[in-house]
Design an enzyme around this catalytic site. Structure first.
Site, PDB file in Angstrom:
ATOM      1  N   HIS A 186      26.877   8.132  91.368  1.00 37.41           N
ATOM      2  CA  HIS A 186      27.923   7.582  90.514  1.00 37.41           C
ATOM      3  C   HIS A 186      29.307   7.910  91.080  1.00 37.41           C
ATOM      4  O   HIS A 186      29.559   9.015  91.564  1.00 37.41           O
ATOM      5  CB  HIS A 186      27.831   8.157  89.104  1.00 37.41           C
TER       6      HIS A 186
ATOM      7  N   CYS B 203      30.380   3.390  92.856  1.00 35.22           N
ATOM      8  CA  CYS B 203      31.414   2.551  92.258  1.00 35.22           C
ATOM      9  C   CYS B 203      32.800   3.078  92.615  1.00 35.22           C
ATOM     10  O   CYS B 203      33.000   4.276  92.794  1.00 35.22           O
ATOM     11  CB  CYS B 203      31.261   2.515  90.743  1.00 35.22           C
TER      12      CYS B 203
END
Length: 438
Positions: free
Chosen positions: A222, A278
């Site tokens: 993440h 991301c």
């Protein structure tokens, strides 16, 4: 699908000189940021076409890592230090790097120039960088976090690390004993990708790096954004990655990763970074960003001087390092007035080393998990390995386009290429595969 790792050296049996040392303090002094406030990472992106992930995979046992001495501070660019030659290696593939194979011929991209390079017209005469010829030692840090048992669990990150380690070992000559692998399916507490272990491993990666060494970092997990606290981000946000224990320990900010892994590097050291997360467009805070046409764009170099370099000339993309955008001249003159080389480096986020990063998306985009070859994978990690397996000898421009072509039509994300210095996009991209030099 999860693999049981049977190779020695993945997270253990390392040489004695590679020592972790004492855990870092809970509160980091500069250059580390204080992450008193942070947000949980977002859930899996909407482009993930799969059902909710299953429960945690069976735990894998890894032998405990060897002792890792605490890394000593590396000399910054511009400070006086005594150069030392790259360490000699007894491994056959490293010995053969010193002689280029005849197979590097007319149809292959040219190797980067080996002489010291000037940053461009208007820069101080001693403001230079050095490409790496990648003949020295090879070290890799591979981090894959599935966030097992957490609400925003991912599926492909551990697989990404498994595949990347095999790829680097078989195709690019990285030895298992020179890899540190952190994944959240391990029993060994030193191999869990919590914040303390990640920061220690980043320090290990760059410790004692010599000219022409090839360092490699891969992060799959993440990522996110947080308000910029030091004013060095054009959009007002820092890129961050989330360690396994982000809820208690906080995230890791791009400023910190730059300070740990980029700033200490000497001229001629190669650091290749792959960030499959991301909002990872500038995860290492590198100032030069390139498009698929090879054109320099969105440079951060002139932020401190309030200048606009968005119209930077195409010569960088074509490998012409003799000129630079005219608008940079005033900035470099300002940097030359009484500033040391180290201060200029810190201010501009440039480096005398050879640092190149491929990221999974722009700063404003999310990255997707995908399902390829019968297993969950990160989209960038999968495309990076696939394109280089199909065509190992690509220029930076060719490789960036190949990755985008693999992702185009399947995902909305656009991978990014950034660098610590003006980059000859037509030059050969990565260190030569073993098959080309053995």
């Amino acid at each position: 699908m999860y693999y049981h790792h049977s190779h020695q050296g993945w997270s253990g049996d390392y040489p004695r000189q590679q020592s972790w040392g004492q855990p870092p303090p809970s509160s980091y002094p500069y250059p580390y940021s204080s992450n008193a406030q942070y947000q949980p990472p977002p859930g899996p992106p909407p482009t993930s076409h799969y059902a909710p992930p299953p429960g945690p995979p069976p735990s894998h046992y890894y032998p405990p890592p060897g002792s890792y001495p605490s890394p000593a501070p590396s000399p910054y660019y511009g400070q006086h230090h005594t150069p030392t030659p790259p360490p000699q290696s007894s491994s056959p593939h490293q010995r053969s790097y010193h002689n280029h194979s005849p197979s590097w011929g007319q149809n292959l991209p040219p190797r980067p120039p080996q002489e010291s390079q000037h940053f461009g017209r208007g820069a101080p005469s001693n403001y230079r960088f050095q490409y790496s010829n990648c003949t020295g030692r090879r070290k890799a840090l591979l981090i894959g976090i599935n966030y097992i048992g957490q609400p925003n669990q991912l599926r492909g990150c551990i697989n990404d690390v498994t595949n990347m380690s095999t790829f680097l070992n078989e195709k690019y000559g990285y030895r298992r004993e020179d890899m540190v692998i952190l994944t959240d399916d391990q029993k060994n507490p030193m191999s869990i990708p919590n914040k303390a272990n990640i920061l220690r491993a980043m320090q290990w990666l760059v410790k004692d790096a010599q000219p022409n060494d090839s360092l490699f970092i891969h992060f799959s997990g993440h990522g996110g954004r947080t308000p910029d606290l030091d004013g060095d981000e054009e959009d007002g946000y820092d890129d961050v990655i989330y360690p396994l224990d982000y809820r208690t320990a906080g995230h890791i900010v791009d400023d910190d990763m730059h300070a740990i892994m980029v700033r200490p590097l000497r001229p001629g050291v190669r650091l290749t970074a792959i960030f499959d997360s991301c909002h990872s467009g500038t995860a290492l805070d590198l100032p030069y960003v390139y498009s698929t046409q090879g054109i320099l764009k969105e440079p951060n170099l002139a932020k401190e001087a309030a200048m606009d370099l968005f119209s930077a000339i195409n010569s960088y993309g074509k490998g012409d390092l003799s000129s630079v955008a005219q608008t940079a001249i005033g900035f470099f003159k300002k940097a030359a007035n009484g500033d040391t080389a180290r201060q200029r480096t810190v201010m501009t986020k440039t480096s005398p080393a050879d640092v190149v990063m491929f990221s999974g998306s722009k700063d404003t985009q999310t990255s997707a998990d995908t399902f390829q070859d019968g297993e969950a994978r990160g989209a960038l990690s999968w495309a990076f390995i696939k394109t280089l397996q199909q065509r190992p000898n690509q220029s930076y421009l060719q490789l960036l386009n190949s990755i985008r072509n693999e992702l185009e039509g399947k995902y909305t994300q656009k991978p990014q290429l950034s660098c610590s210095h003006p980059l000859g996009m037509c030059n050969a991209s990565l260190v030569p595969p073993r098959t080309e030099i053995d």
